[in-house]
Design a protein around this motif. Structure first.
Motif, mmCIF file in Angstrom:
data_model
loop_
_atom_site.group_PDB
_atom_site.id
_atom_site.type_symbol
_atom_site.label_atom_id
_atom_site.label_comp_id
_atom_site.label_asym_id
_atom_site.label_seq_id
_atom_site.Cartn_x
_atom_site.Cartn_y
_atom_site.Cartn_z
ATOM 1 N N ASP A 1 -44.665 -18.601 20.942
ATOM 2 C CA ASP A 1 -45.482 -19.610 21.612
ATOM 3 C C ASP A 1 -44.870 -21.001 21.485
ATOM 4 O O ASP A 1 -44.947 -21.808 22.415
ATOM 5 C CB ASP A 1 -46.889 -19.609 21.020
ATOM 6 N N SER A 2 -44.216 -21.268 20.352
ATOM 7 C CA SER A 2 -43.622 -22.595 20.142
ATOM 8 C C SER A 2 -42.499 -22.877 21.126
ATOM 9 O O SER A 2 -42.255 -24.037 21.488
ATOM 10 C CB SER A 2 -43.102 -22.719 18.703
ATOM 11 N N THR A 3 -41.798 -21.824 21.588
ATOM 12 C CA THR A 3 -40.701 -22.036 22.532
ATOM 13 C C THR A 3 -41.202 -22.569 23.873
ATOM 14 O O THR A 3 -40.430 -23.135 24.639
ATOM 15 C CB THR A 3 -39.911 -20.738 22.764
ATOM 16 N N GLY A 4 -42.497 -22.378 24.140
ATOM 17 C CA GLY A 4 -43.061 -22.890 25.387
ATOM 18 C C GLY A 4 -43.214 -24.395 25.407
ATOM 19 O O GLY A 4 -43.476 -24.977 26.465
ATOM 20 N N TYR A 5 -43.046 -25.032 24.249
ATOM 21 C CA TYR A 5 -43.209 -26.487 24.168
ATOM 22 C C TYR A 5 -41.867 -27.218 24.147
ATOM 23 O O TYR A 5 -41.799 -28.401 23.798
ATOM 24 C CB TYR A 5 -44.019 -26.853 22.925
ATOM 25 N N GLN B 1 -42.465 -12.713 16.996
ATOM 26 C CA GLN B 1 -43.539 -13.381 16.261
ATOM 27 C C GLN B 1 -44.340 -14.231 17.245
ATOM 28 O O GLN B 1 -43.793 -15.159 17.839
ATOM 29 C CB GLN B 1 -42.971 -14.251 15.132
ATOM 30 N N GLU B 2 -45.599 -13.912 17.412
ATOM 31 C CA GLU B 2 -46.387 -14.522 18.478
ATOM 32 C C GLU B 2 -46.411 -16.044 18.393
ATOM 33 O O GLU B 2 -46.239 -16.739 19.397
ATOM 34 C CB GLU B 2 -47.817 -13.977 18.445
ATOM 35 N N TRP B 3 -46.621 -16.591 17.180
ATOM 36 C CA TRP B 3 -46.737 -18.051 17.065
ATOM 37 C C TRP B 3 -45.386 -18.733 17.233
ATOM 38 O O TRP B 3 -45.306 -19.856 17.760
ATOM 39 C CB TRP B 3 -47.368 -18.428 15.730
ATOM 40 N N CYS C 1 -45.019 -33.202 18.062
ATOM 41 C CA CYS C 1 -44.857 -32.990 19.503
ATOM 42 C C CYS C 1 -45.477 -31.672 19.938
ATOM 43 O O CYS C 1 -46.128 -31.596 20.991
ATOM 44 C CB CYS C 1 -43.373 -33.014 19.868
ATOM 45 N N ILE C 2 -45.276 -30.624 19.137
ATOM 46 C CA ILE C 2 -45.844 -29.312 19.475
ATOM 47 C C ILE C 2 -47.368 -29.368 19.455
ATOM 48 O O ILE C 2 -48.037 -28.832 20.350
ATOM 49 C CB ILE C 2 -45.324 -28.235 18.500
ATOM 50 N N LEU C 3 -47.932 -30.032 18.443
ATOM 51 C CA LEU C 3 -49.393 -30.127 18.332
ATOM 52 C C LEU C 3 -49.983 -30.936 19.489
ATOM 53 O O LEU C 3 -51.005 -30.553 20.064
ATOM 54 C CB LEU C 3 -49.773 -30.759 16.994
ATOM 55 N N VAL C 4 -49.341 -32.055 19.822
ATOM 56 C CA VAL C 4 -49.813 -32.862 20.944
ATOM 57 C C VAL C 4 -49.688 -32.069 22.239
ATOM 58 O O VAL C 4 -50.583 -32.093 23.094
ATOM 59 C CB VAL C 4 -49.022 -34.190 21.037
ATOM 60 N N GLY C 5 -48.569 -31.354 22.394
ATOM 61 C CA GLY C 5 -48.384 -30.519 23.576
ATOM 62 C C GLY C 5 -49.453 -29.446 23.679
ATOM 63 O O GLY C 5 -49.977 -29.185 24.771
ATOM 64 N N HIS C 6 -49.779 -28.837 22.541
ATOM 65 C CA HIS C 6 -50.833 -27.813 22.533
ATOM 66 C C HIS C 6 -52.176 -28.410 22.955
ATOM 67 O O HIS C 6 -52.939 -27.782 23.709
ATOM 68 C CB HIS C 6 -50.943 -27.204 21.135
#
Length: 369
Positions: free
Chosen positions: A296-300, A291-293, A345-350
């Motif tokens: 992607d979350s694992t990168g944070y 699942q792409e999204w 945290c994920i949103l700020v990281g993004h």
């Protein structure tokens, strides 16, 4: 290492770090749970039982498995020069350590400038020195010591210790290859006795060594041993966590028998949890990484690790004040606050990754790209 194994390690690293939200986000008394902590100051309710069961039982496999994965991965690159590897680890661990420690201090300092949030910071009481006065009163020497040695973002101990073990890797490798039984008996004893002196502790040393040993022996970590039953391991794991939780409420506190019993159960839960989860998550990890999204979350992961404390602790204190005496308010806060902080945290990281990629790279040691 195969692609499925690599993806599973990435998935477990992310989930282990994300679950820190529940490990650090409990609202029990005492405010700090050691492996042998009892809850004689708390009544046995669903709320208190559930929080202790998760935070000080079921989720305690995370740090050992992170050290184990780190040791396994680090042992794969013996061909690279020692000083080159150590310099790289300094850039990817110590520089982020200093930056996140400074960010934690800055967040706390800013909150101390307003009476309401200053009171939240004071009552949260997470200063590792036990001195919760405003930083303006503590002075520069105290702040410098907190920045370098005793950060308000107390989770940073992990990456500092990991750097030490990476730097000492030649010693670890020598002992594991030459005298493995002596080394594992010594580090296993340190782990079992909860040895911990500042930035030298037994748990990480033992599991980091196991990771190295598994890689050097080229053991197939994906092959399920014939004698091993995943189902029985899960039953044992859950049973140990349940028993440990009941003992924490019902046994006489601060006695030798209680402390030893809880410590033994803590270790059994960690080992059985690692085995049960490692041999159970293949399909989940594979689906997640498709699942792409979600992939992607694992990168944070590292961004979540660095930012979630002190935000989580202050947000929990605020939520409890807001909820007041609402029935199951503490349980509601325990579930919603960690989830909200991790998403934040994920949103700020993004945001940082998109608009300030250079700074994001410094904060994460180049991870997540």
């Amino acid at each position: 290492m195969t692609r499925p194994t690599s993806q599973k390690m990435r998935f477990l690293t992310f989930t282990s770090i994300a679950l820190l939200g529940f490990v650090h986000g409990y609202n029990l008394n005492p405010a700090y749970l050691a492996p042998y902590s009892t809850l004689d100051n708390e009544p046995l309710t669903f709320t208190t039982f559930f929080q202790y069961f998760l935070s000080n039982g079921f989720l305690r496999f995370r740090i050992p498995i992170l050290f184990l994965i780190s040791g396994y991965l680090y042992a794969q690159y013996d061909s690279k020069p020692y000083w080159e590897r150590t310099k790289k680890r300094f850039l990817t661990l110590i520089i982020p350590y200093l930056l996140w420690s400074a960010i934690g201090l800055l967040i706390t300092f800013l909150l101390q400038q307003f009476s309401y949030t200053a009171d939240i910071v004071f009552r949260a009481g997470i200063d590792q020195m036990g001195d919760n006065r405003p930083y303006a009163e503590i002075g520069w020497k105290g702040i410098l010591f907190r920045w370098l040695v005793m950060p308000i973002s107390y989770q940073l101990w992990f990456i500092f210790v990991l750097f030490i073990y990476n730097a000492a890797y030649p010693l670890f490798r020598f002992m594991i290859l030459r005298v493995p039984w002596i080394w594992f008996l010594a580090t296993g004893f340190l782990w079992f006795t909860l040895f911990n002196i500042r930035h030298l502790e037994g748990q990480g040393m033992f599991f980091f060594s196991i990771g190295i040993w598994l890689q050097k022996r080229q053991i197939n970590i994906e092959k399920l041993p014939k004698w091993f039953s995943v189902g029985l391991c899960w039953i044992f794991f859950m049973g140990v966590c349940l028993i440990k939780t009941f003992i924490a409420f019902e046994f006489e506190p601060n006695t030798y028998a209680t402390l030893v019993t809880l410590t033994v159960l803590y270790h059994l839960a960690a080992v059985s949890g690692i085995l049960a989860i490692w041999f159970s998550v293949d399909k989940i990890a594979a689906w997640w990484m498709q699942q792409e999204w979600l992939k992607d979350s694992t990168g944070y992961s590292f961004f979540i690790f660095g930012l979630h404390v002190p935000l989580l602790v202050y947000a929990m204190r605020f939520a409890l004040d807001l909820i007041g005496d609402f029935r199951y308010g503490r349980l509601t806060a325990y579930i919603l606050v960690p989830v909200s902080v991790i998403i934040c945290c994920i949103l700020v990281g993004h945001f940082f990754k998109r608009f300030t990629p250079g700074f994001y790279s410094l904060l994460t040691g180049g991870r997540g790209f």
